[in-house]
Scaffold this active site. Structure first.
Site, short mmCIF file in Angstrom:
data_model
loop_
_atom_site.label_atom_id
_atom_site.label_comp_id
_atom_site.label_asym_id
_atom_site.label_seq_id
_atom_site.Cartn_x
_atom_site.Cartn_y
_atom_site.Cartn_z
N ARG A 35 0.82 -1.22 0.00
CA ARG A 35 0.00 0.00 0.00
C ARG A 35 0.86 1.27 0.00
O ARG A 35 0.35 2.36 -0.27
CB ARG A 35 -0.93 0.00 1.21
CG ARG A 35 -2.00 -1.09 1.10
CD ARG A 35 -2.94 -1.14 2.31
NE ARG A 35 -3.42 0.15 2.72
CZ ARG A 35 -3.35 0.63 3.97
NH1 ARG A 35 -2.83 -0.08 4.94
NH2 ARG A 35 -3.82 1.83 4.25
N ASN A 36 2.14 1.15 0.31
CA ASN A 36 3.02 2.32 0.30
C ASN A 36 3.13 2.83 -1.14
O ASN A 36 3.21 2.05 -2.08
CB ASN A 36 4.40 1.96 0.86
CG ASN A 36 5.26 3.18 1.10
OD1 ASN A 36 5.68 3.85 0.17
ND2 ASN A 36 5.51 3.46 2.37
N HIS A 37 3.15 4.14 -1.30
CA HIS A 37 3.15 4.75 -2.63
C HIS A 37 4.54 4.88 -3.26
O HIS A 37 4.65 5.33 -4.41
CB HIS A 37 2.53 6.15 -2.56
CG HIS A 37 1.11 6.15 -2.13
ND1 HIS A 37 0.55 7.17 -1.39
CD2 HIS A 37 0.12 5.26 -2.30
CE1 HIS A 37 -0.72 6.91 -1.15
NE2 HIS A 37 -0.99 5.75 -1.68
#
Length: 167
Positions: free
Chosen positions: A40-42
């Site tokens: 989920r980290n961008h």
């Protein structure tokens, strides 16, 4: 609370021009032993946009992509106490040794601080004077957890574009 050790070595070599400095990897990243291991980290999506390329699935291929584009990774924190994965929960941090890293790799031109905690820890424990003649920028965190200054993904990409000037 037991101290958490950052087991991730710096991803830096003699060709690195841009160094992205995070704070401390989250639980998933530490378990996987991968920078930005939380899907989920961008971070990886932002890098894909900046480099106009697909990000590989394989972690070693991701790191090769960064190296090809002269981008390195490390974290400001060597060890700390933290419950969970949030930067706000970090206590008693011990910094990584940037003085030695910068002596070994003087060609690094731009430091990108990935979020406020990374910048605060570096400034407090290492000192901005160690950056010498390097440019630096504090970017909004690539964390999927919205911060105080909530930025959309597209806004983050635009702010992170400064990296392109150094590639």
């Amino acid at each position: 609370m037991e101290p958490i050790q950052n087991v991730l070595p710096p991803i830096v070599d003699d060709k690195t021009y841009v160094l992205v400095i995070g704070s401390m990897p989250g639980k998933q990243s530490l378990e996987k032993q991968q920078y930005y291991g939380n899907p989920r980290n961008h971070f990886w999506a932002i890098i894909g946009k900046l480099l106009a390329t697909e990000i590989p699935e394989n972690y070693n291929d991701k790191i090769s992509l960064l190296r090809t584009h002269r981008i390195g990774l490390w974290d400001s924190i060597k060890s700390c106490e933290r419950k969970g994965s949030l930067d706000a929960a970090i206590k008693n941090e011990v910094p990584n040794d940037f003085a030695t890293l910068f002596k070994k790799y003087p060609q690094i031109k731009l430091i990108i601080f990935n979020g406020g905690k990374s910048f605060e820890v570096f400034k407090k424990h290492v000192g901005l004077e160690t950056l010498e003649n390097r440019a630096y920028e504090k970017m909004p965190s690539t964390s999927p957890i919205p911060g105080r200054n909530i930025k959309s993904f597209d806004e983050k990409v635009e702010l992170w574009r400064i990296i392109q000037q150094y590639l």
